[in-house]
Each structure stands twice: as structure tokens, then as C-alpha cells.
Design a protein around this motif. Structure first.
Motif, PDB file in Angstrom:
ATOM      1  N   GLN A 267       0.820  -1.217   0.000  1.00  0.00           N
ATOM      2  CA  GLN A 267       0.000   0.000   0.000  1.00  0.00           C
ATOM      3  C   GLN A 267       0.850   1.262   0.000  1.00  0.00           C
ATOM      4  OE1 GLN A 267      -2.648   0.216   3.333  1.00  0.00           O
ATOM      5  NE2 GLN A 267      -3.525   2.196   2.750  1.00  0.00           N
ATOM      6  N   HIS A 268       1.983   1.249   0.732  1.00  0.00           N
ATOM      7  CA  HIS A 268       2.803   2.454   0.896  1.00  0.00           C
ATOM      8  C   HIS A 268       4.148   2.342   0.173  1.00  0.00           C
ATOM      9  CE1 HIS A 268       0.098   4.080   3.997  1.00  0.00           C
ATOM     10  NE2 HIS A 268       0.013   2.840   4.466  1.00  0.00           N
ATOM     11  N   GLY A 269       4.221   1.447  -0.800  1.00  0.00           N
ATOM     12  CA  GLY A 269       5.491   1.216  -1.468  1.00  0.00           C
ATOM     13  C   GLY A 269       6.092   2.454  -2.097  1.00  0.00           C
ATOM     14  N   ALA A 270       5.268   3.246  -2.766  1.00  0.00           N
ATOM     15  CA  ALA A 270       5.798   4.425  -3.453  1.00  0.00           C
ATOM     16  C   ALA A 270       6.381   5.428  -2.459  1.00  0.00           C
ATOM     17  CB  ALA A 270       4.692   5.080  -4.279  1.00  0.00           C
TER      18      ALA A 270
ATOM     19  N   ALA B 250      19.955   1.066  -4.136  1.00  0.00           N
ATOM     20  CA  ALA B 250      19.683  -0.290  -4.601  1.00  0.00           C
ATOM     21  C   ALA B 250      18.204  -0.449  -4.876  1.00  0.00           C
ATOM     22  CB  ALA B 250      20.131  -1.288  -3.542  1.00  0.00           C
ATOM     23  N   PRO B 251      17.824  -1.472  -5.710  1.00  0.00           N
ATOM     24  CA  PRO B 251      16.398  -1.719  -5.948  1.00  0.00           C
ATOM     25  C   PRO B 251      15.695  -2.009  -4.627  1.00  0.00           C
ATOM     26  CG  PRO B 251      17.730  -2.924  -7.520  1.00  0.00           C
ATOM     27  CD  PRO B 251      18.683  -2.360  -6.507  1.00  0.00           C
ATOM     28  N   VAL B 252      14.569  -1.436  -4.482  1.00  0.00           N
ATOM     29  CA  VAL B 252      13.869  -1.523  -3.198  1.00  0.00           C
ATOM     30  C   VAL B 252      12.457  -2.072  -3.393  1.00  0.00           C
ATOM     31  CG1 VAL B 252      13.017  -0.197  -1.256  1.00  0.00           C
ATOM     32  CG2 VAL B 252      15.180   0.407  -2.312  1.00  0.00           C
ATOM     33  N   LEU B 253      12.052  -2.918  -2.483  1.00  0.00           N
ATOM     34  CA  LEU B 253      10.669  -3.378  -2.401  1.00  0.00           C
ATOM     35  C   LEU B 253      10.215  -4.145  -3.633  1.00  0.00           C
ATOM     36  CD1 LEU B 253       9.085  -0.099  -0.987  1.00  0.00           C
ATOM     37  CD2 LEU B 253       9.895  -2.066   0.295  1.00  0.00           C
ATOM     38  N   GLU B 254      11.143  -4.820  -4.320  1.00  0.00           N
ATOM     39  CA  GLU B 254      10.749  -5.519  -5.538  1.00  0.00           C
ATOM     40  C   GLU B 254       9.708  -6.593  -5.248  1.00  0.00           C
ATOM     41  OE1 GLU B 254      14.971  -4.983  -7.944  1.00  0.00           O
ATOM     42  OE2 GLU B 254      14.370  -6.941  -7.197  1.00  0.00           O
ATOM     43  N   ALA B 255       9.797  -7.185  -4.081  1.00  0.00           N
ATOM     44  CA  ALA B 255       8.870  -8.268  -3.759  1.00  0.00           C
ATOM     45  C   ALA B 255       7.501  -7.758  -3.336  1.00  0.00           C
ATOM     46  CB  ALA B 255       9.451  -9.130  -2.642  1.00  0.00           C
ATOM     47  N   TYR B 256       7.415  -6.451  -3.113  1.00  0.00           N
ATOM     48  CA  TYR B 256       6.171  -5.957  -2.532  1.00  0.00           C
ATOM     49  C   TYR B 256       5.420  -4.955  -3.401  1.00  0.00           C
ATOM     50  CZ  TYR B 256       8.400  -7.905   1.611  1.00  0.00           C
ATOM     51  OH  TYR B 256       9.005  -8.742   2.495  1.00  0.00           O
ATOM     52  N   SER B 257       6.111  -4.318  -4.366  1.00  0.00           N
ATOM     53  CA  SER B 257       5.431  -3.243  -5.080  1.00  0.00           C
ATOM     54  C   SER B 257       5.972  -3.108  -6.483  1.00  0.00           C
ATOM     55  CB  SER B 257       5.619  -1.919  -4.329  1.00  0.00           C
ATOM     56  OG  SER B 257       6.987  -1.571  -4.326  1.00  0.00           O
ATOM     57  N   ALA B 258       5.292  -2.312  -7.244  1.00  0.00           N
ATOM     58  CA  ALA B 258       5.730  -2.002  -8.599  1.00  0.00           C
ATOM     59  C   ALA B 258       6.942  -1.102  -8.540  1.00  0.00           C
ATOM     60  CB  ALA B 258       4.587  -1.324  -9.350  1.00  0.00           C
ATOM     61  N   PRO B 259       7.690  -0.987  -9.661  1.00  0.00           N
ATOM     62  CA  PRO B 259       8.864  -0.100  -9.664  1.00  0.00           C
ATOM     63  C   PRO B 259       8.488   1.305  -9.217  1.00  0.00           C
ATOM     64  CG  PRO B 259       8.795  -1.429 -11.636  1.00  0.00           C
ATOM     65  CD  PRO B 259       7.504  -1.678 -10.937  1.00  0.00           C
ATOM     66  N   VAL B 260       9.392   1.893  -8.459  1.00  0.00           N
ATOM     67  CA  VAL B 260       9.141   3.218  -7.880  1.00  0.00           C
ATOM     68  C   VAL B 260       9.769   4.277  -8.759  1.00  0.00           C
ATOM     69  CG1 VAL B 260       9.509   4.669  -5.878  1.00  0.00           C
ATOM     70  CG2 VAL B 260       9.084   2.235  -5.580  1.00  0.00           C
ATOM     71  N   ALA B 261       9.004   5.342  -9.039  1.00  0.00           N
ATOM     72  CA  ALA B 261       9.525   6.436  -9.848  1.00  0.00           C
ATOM     73  C   ALA B 261      10.581   7.179  -9.075  1.00  0.00           C
ATOM     74  CB  ALA B 261       8.381   7.381 -10.225  1.00  0.00           C
TER      75      ALA B 261
END
Length: 754
Positions: free
Chosen positions: A121-124, A142-153
Motif C-alpha cells: 500500500q505504501h510502497g511508493a 539499490a532496488p527496493v521493495l521488488e517483492a512488494y510493489s511495482a517499480p518506484v519512480a
């Protein structure tokens, strides 16, 4: 979070992480605010923050919170860069780091089941915060939250810190239950300690009995000696030998008493000392440092000021001052109100402060100290202060007083209006203030804790709040008194004076009695009647009196006897009784007897009700009616200035003058005395002058009483309204002078003498 024990086996790894996060994030918050205030901070502060971030990273890795690991790692790298002189923490960068602290606290409140959904819900927002922190030290994110959310802008710098998420619903009941159990354990421990102290005090009457026995024994030994001397003079050898033997056998008894009396008295002193120390130690367990209740305020003040386009800092003095944990919890909201008001109302923008010759950074000081056995809290700021003229304008605009009355009010009188419900100086309400809710809640909450609050202000210099509270609610210093043979106690902080009033100084009217107290007519009220215990008996001599209340709600409570002061261990009444009228709690006296602690605000309400109903009992011995030598006038006006001016004018011409503060008070007084003239204002609280005149003219005993209206209202319709109500004379305050008022009085009732 404190476990209160060295045994941590009862906690899960996630519980331990929460404890770690709670302590380490406070170090991060304090350090960042310190660096912002100091323009960079010192090496020790940076080292402490780096170690705090490192500890959080390690603890998060153990419980598998990879997001927190990455976040703490980025913060740690930023602090290392600061240590090496490669990075300067600007306010914008501190904003981003504080947002990271908020995130860590949010993660610590989540359970494992709710974590994935919350992250999705709060990934972005999380990604934006982490990218901002990583970018502070120019570290590749580093890439963050790949398992939980869509790519972050790509993230823009945060404009404001994230708002802390509430703790999961299932966690709150556990904390409440734990706190409730702790409170119950403390109450039981305090009750046992108090009982120990009472038992120690009960040694005193036992020792007193032994002292009487010792004196009787001494008299017996003296009689034996006299008997032996008489036998010696008689010369009977057998009797002499028997008498001597009796004396020898009695001597060990005398020695036994002397030795054991000393032992018993020593034992009593030790027992009293141990019991007192036990109570003190139990209370110490209840105490917490002041910082425990205010550690979140510096961050709140800083963030609130920035959201309003201002710069402000909060300095806390007396952080180690010990405060009862219950009081600390209950004053958190009032202090929060005061600090938010200071930022919103008092603090100027940077441009305004610079133009006024002040530092660009506004300062609020929150100080806690022990003074004279009480907890003293002060809040002071260097803002613009309160515009007294704006208060005066609001008072008139809200029709709380006429323009002339408001103009005559002093600064302290006007500032008191800030404590009234729905009174605000903000023209537009916001989420922070302007709704008239704040200082009235502060005033009410502090009074509920048997405390007082006072405010002062100097325009352009700042605002100053003084709060005084008991150190603890568990032990109360109280005045113990008897009413109809029953013991009652009043907290000392609620007692203004204790005195004895000679019956010769009591003025007895039909339904009301009073005496002169520093130039004020102070009403006498029977405590027995207020508590519904019957009617106090009349007696000779002096009446024991306890003065309670303040300002216009001050009364003299007449009791049977006053025992003195005692420190009482407060025990809450069983909830089955609900809220008992006029009673706040119970306690045990030093002799073990139960005593009820009176609720003074409730008492004042009960007294007001009795006065309104006009059914007060008579107190003391009543003499025959005095021969009246001068005419009596009652002046009713809610303005202190107007009342005193009229009283002095009339007394100067020989009239006897009584005063009442509003219509209700005037109605009670005029029915209880034999007056020759009633002078009343129109605009008054509770009951206006027109209503008062109407009641007087409809009363079978008062309808002939001459009535004069003295008002600021001078329109023809106002005059007609007053005269139609039954007034005999209508005089406007704006036009009358000394002779005008006196001439009107002479026209109605003549000279002062009969």
C-alpha cells in the motif's frame, strides 16, 4: 519501552526489535534536532546517531525486515559521510532523515501478518523516502521493495516528514492490559505500604498506655516505700523483714519497665522510619523523568513550524525532574496544546522576526522543576505575545461585556478570557487552531489534577505559561476536619485560608450570612448542609472556617473542628459507587480510621446550587434584630470597577452598601436583606438586570422596593424596556457623574439617616 525486569525470555524477537527501535529512533531524532539547532552538531552526536542506525540495521536483519535494513544502512552511510566531513546536513536533508526515522517507527508497530499488505500500500512513499536518504550521501540506491510493489519512480525530496501510522489494533489492547495490570499492582503495593505506615502509627497509643502504666507503677513503688518507712517506725521486726522482702521483689519489676520502655520506643522509631521509607520507595517506583512524557515535543514543534513556513525550536529544561507517571500522562495533551498555540499564534515568520530585530529561529522553552513541594512547569517563548487589544475587541464583539466595561478591564482580567470555551483570536479556523478549543481544555485538565495554570504576555516579547501541580496523585497532603462527627479531608492545594470567625463579626441576614474578609464580603456556608449531614448546631465563641474557591466563587466553609494536616495515601472508590457527589477518593488516617477526600470543584457547584435556591442554614448564635441607623442599598453589577465606584460614592454619603456580582447573586441577596434601594446594571451573566427587576416587582415582599437601573445603554427603547419592567429610575453610565447618581438616590429614598 521498558520491561521493568532483566528477564527478556517472555518476549518474541519482534518484541525485542520494537524495544530496540523505540530507543534508537529517539537517539536519532534528538541528534538530528540537535544538529539542526547547532548548525552541524559535534562528533559525539554524529557517532551516537551512526551507532543507532547500525544497531537498528542489525536488529532488523535478525527479524528479517529487509526494508528497514536497507533504510538503516543508507542512514548509517550518511552519518559516516558527515563524520568524514564529506556531507553537511542542511534542513532539507534533516527532513529526509527524520522521514526515515518515522518509517522505522512505523515498521516497528507492524506484525508479520500485516507487513506485506502495508508495504504494498505504501510502497511508493517508502521508496521515495529511501531514495532521498540514499541520495543524501550520493550513494547509489539499490532496488527496493521488488517483492512488494511495482517499480518506484525517481523520488523528489520530501516536503514534509511522513505521518506516523497507528499501531495495529491488536497491539493496543495488549499495551492497555499491561499498563492496567501494572497500575493495579502499584495500587496494591501502595495500599500495603500505607497499611504498614498506619500500623506503625498505631504503636503510639500503645506506648502512651505503657507510659501511663509506668507512672502508676512509680506511684505504687512510692507507696511501698512510705509503707516500709511506717513499718520501720513501728519497730515490729517481722513486719520490717516482710516489708523489706516486698521491696526487694518489686525492684526487678521497676527495672524491667525502665529497660523495656526504652526498647519499645526505639522499636517504634525504627518501625516508623521503615514504613515511611517503604512508602517513599513505592512512590519512587511510580515516578518517571519528565523527559519520558515530552521527548516527542521537540520534533513536533520543529515539524509544525516548518509546515507553517516558520522556524522554531523547543528547548527542554529539567528533563530529569521526577513526575508521577499518571500526572505525566495526563498533562501530555495540555502541554501539546500550549506548544502548538505557541508555534501557531506566537511565532512570527523568519522575515517578521528579522524585521523586529529577533533571531530568525524562534525559541520555546519547556521547563520542569520541583518548587515548594509541587511540580512547577513553565512554557515561555520569544514570539509576538498576545495582542491585548484584540482580546478586548473580541470580548465586546462576542457581547461578553460592553465596550466601556471591556475598556476598564486590566490585562490579567482580559487574559482570563482565553481560558473560556469557544474563545479564539484566530479569524479563520484551521487544523491547528482557531476553533476555540485548547486553553479551556488545558485549564480544565490542570484543575482536575488539583493544579493551577496562569498565563502572562508581553506584546512583542513573548508568552509565558505557569503550571503548578502536585508531585503525585498517590499521596496527597490534606487538611483533615470534622463535620457532624465524621472525618473529611480537603487537599491542601485547594485550601486558601483556615481561620476562626468570631460570631460578633458575622452579619446575619434572612437567608445569607457573611463576614468581612480583606475588604470582601465572604459568604458563610455550612459544610454539614452541603454534604447533606444535617444542620450544624449553634454555639458560642468562634466558628472554624476553611476558605475554598477563588475570585468570585470563594466561600467560607464552616466545619465542627479542624484536626490539622496529614499526608494521605489516596485510594480510589470502588467503581460500583460511580461518581459520588462532592467526594473524589478515600484514604486512611494515621490512626487507621477511614476518611473521605472532598472534591472541591463539586463542592463549589453544590454551594452555587444552594445559593440559587436560597435555602442556606443559619450559623452560630443569633441575637435579636439590630436597630437600623442608616439606609441600606444593594448594588448589582458584574463590573468590579463600576461596583466599587458606586459603593464608594454611596458609602461616602453615609449609606450602608452591599454588592452582588450578577443577577442571580443579586436576587439571592435582595431576598435575604431589608434594603431601601436596589441599583442594578442591565447586561450581566446568568440573569440580566431586566429579569432581576421583573422578579423584584412580582415578589409579594419586594414589589415596593425602589429600583434604579444604571446602564451603558442610552437608547430610548432601552430606557422604555427598563421602565416597563418596573424600574423607578433609569440612569446611563456614559453621562452620570458623582452628583447625578447621588441626586437620583436622594430623589428615591432621601438622605442616608433614618
Amino acid at each position: 519501552m521498558s520491561t521493568g525486569s532483566g528477564d527478556l525470555s517472555q518476549f518474541s524477537m519482534l518484541d525485542l526489535f520494537r524495544m530496540e527501535a523505540d530507543g534508537q529512533t529517539q537517539i536519532l531524532t534528538d541528534g538530528l534536532l540537535s544538529m539542526e539547532r547547532g548548525g552541524g552538531g559535534d562528533a559525539a552526536t554524529t557517532e551516537a546517531m551512526m551507532r543507532a542506525a547500525h544497531s537498528i540495521k542489525g536488529a532488523a536483519a535478525i527479524v528479517g525486515l529487509d526494508v528497514v535494513v536497507q533504510l538503516a544502512h543508507a542512514m548509517e552511510d550518511a552519518f559516516i559521510a558527515v563524520q568524514h566531513g564529506q556531507l553537511q546536513l542542511t534542513p532539507a536533508r534533516i527532513d529526509a532523515l527524520l522521514a526515515g526515522v518515522d518509517l522505522i517507527l512505523q515498521f516497528s508497530t507492524l506484525d508479520e501478518a500485516g507487513l506485506p499488505a502495508w508495504l504494498e500500500q505504501h510502497g511508493a512513499r517508502i521508496g521515495a523516502a529511501m531514495d532521498s536518504i540514499a541520495g543524501i550521501a550520493r550513494i547509489q540506491s539499490a532496488p527496493v521493495l521488488e517483492a512488494y510493489s511495482a517499480p518506484v519512480a525517481p523520488a523528489a525530496p520530501l516536503a514534509a516528514p511522513l505521518v506516523s501510522a497507528p499501531a495495529p489494533e491488536e497491539a493496543a489492547p495488549q499495551r492497555v492490559q499491561g499498563a492496567s495490570k501494572t497500575a493495579q499492582n502499584f495500587d496494591r503495593l501502595l495500599a500495603l505500604a500505607s497499611e504498614s505506615r498506619i500500623n506503625a502509627h498505631q504503636m503510639h497509643p500503645f506506648i502512651a498506655q505503657l507510659q501511663r502504666f509506668k507512672r502508676n507503677q512509680a506511684s505504687l513503688f512510692q507507696a511501698l516505700e512510705q509503707l516500709h518507712e511506717a513499718v520501720m517506725r513501728g519497730g515490729d521486726q517481722a513486719l520490717i523483714e516482710q516489708s523489706a522482702l516486698t521491696g526487694q521483689k518489686a525492684h526487678p519489676l521497676k527495672q524491667f519497665m525502665l529497660e523495656h520502655m526504652a526498647d519499645i520506643e526505639s522499636y517504634e522509631r525504627r518501625l516508623l522510619g521503615v514504613s515511611k521509607n517503604l512508602v517513599d520507595e513505592v512512590l519512587t517506583l511510580r515516578m518517571r523523568p519528565f523527559r519520558d512524557g515530552v521527548q516527542a515535543f521537540p520534533r513536533m514543534v520543529r515539524d509544525l513550524a516548518r509546515s507553517l513556513g516558520k522556524e522554531a525550536q523547543l528547548l527542554i529544561e529539567g528533563e530529569e525532574t521526577l513526575v508521577d507517571r499518571d500526572i505525566l500522562a495526563r498533562i501530555e495533551s495540555p502541554l501539546n496544546h500550549m506548544l502548538r498555540n505557541a508555534v501557531d499564534h506566537g511565532m512570527e515568520t523568519q522575515a517578521e522576526r528579522i524585521a523586529a530585530g529577533k533571531p530568525a529561529l524562534g525559541t520555546i522553552v519547556l521547563e520542569a522543576r520541583h518548587r515548594a513541594g509541587m511540580l512547577s512547569i513553565e512554557i515561555r517563548d520569544d514570539g509576538r505575545g498576545v495582542d491585548i487589544e484584540r482580546i478586548r475587541h473580541q470580548v465586546v464583539e462576542r457581547k461578553m461585556a460592553s465596550a466601556a466595561m471591556a475598556q476598564a478591564m486590566s490585562q490579567p482580567e482580559l487574559i482570563e478570557f482565553l481560558f473560556l470555551p469557544a474563545f479564539s483570536l484566530k479569524e479563520i479556523a484551521s487544523a491547528i487552531s482557531g476553533r476555540g478549543v485548547g486553553l479551556d481544555i488545558v485549564h480544565q485538565t490542570i484543575r482536575e489534577q488539583n493544579g493551577t495554570v496562569r498565563i502572562e504576555s508581553t506584546a512583542g516579547v513573548g508568552f509565558h505559561t505557569f503550571i503548578t501541580l502536585p508531585l503525585t496523585q498517590s499521596i496527597v497532603r490534606a487538611l483533615v476536619l470534622d463535620v457532624q462527627g465524621e472525618a473529611y479531608a480537603i487537599p491542601i492545594v485547594k485550601v486558601e485560608r483556615v481561620l476562626k470567625v468570631p460570631q460578633s463579626e458575622i452579619h446575619t441576614l434572612e437567608n445569607k450570612q457573611f463576614f468581612d474578609f480583606g475588604g470582601e464580603h465572604l459568604g458563610l456556608v455550612s459544610a454539614a448542609q452541603v454534604l447533606e449531614l444535617g444542620q450544624i448546631g449553634s454555639g458560642a465563641g468562634e466558628l472554624p472556617v476553611v476558605v475554598i474557591g477563588a475570585a468570585q466563587r470563594r466561600y467560607a466553609l464552616v466545619v465542627d473542628t479542624i484536626r490539622g494536616e496529614q499526608s494521605l495515601a489516596v485510594q480510589a472508590l470502588d467503581p460500583i459507587f460511580g461518581k459520588m457527589r462532592d467526594i473524589s477518593a478515600a484514604a486512611l488516617l494515621d490512626d487507621g480510621a477511614p476518611v473521605l477526600i472532598l472534591d472541591v470543584p463539586d463542592l463549589l457547584l453544590s454551594i452555587d446550587k444552594l445559593l440559587h435556591e436560597g435555602g442556606l442554614h443559619q450559623l452560630g448564635a443569633r441575637g435579636g434584630p439590630e436597630k437600623r441607623k442608616v439606609k441600606r442599598i444593594l448594588v448589582v453589577d458584574d463590573s468590579l470597577t463600576v461596583r466599587e465606584m458606586e459603593r464608594k460614592l454611596l458609602q461616602g454619603r453615609g449609606f450602608q452598601v452591599d454588592i452582588a456580582i450578577d443577577g442571580i447573586d443579586g436576587w439571592n441577596v435582595v431576598r435575604s436583606g431589608d434594603y431601601d434601594l436596589l441599583i442594578t446594571d442591565v447586561d450581566m451573566p446568568r440573569m440580566d438586570g431586566i429579569e432581576l427587576v421583573g422578579l423584584v416587582k412580582k415578589d409579594i415582599h419586594l414589589y415596593k422596593l425602589p429600583v434604579m437601573i444604571v446602564s451603558y445603554k442610552d437608547r430610548p427603547e432601552d430606557r422604555a424596556r427598563g421602565m416597563s419592567a418596573g424600574a423607578d429610575y433609569y440612569l446611563t453610565k456614559g453621562s452620570f457623574h458623582d452628583e447625578t447618581l447621588l441626586n437620583a438616590v436622594f430623589d428615591l429614598i432621601g438622605e442616608a439617616g433614618l
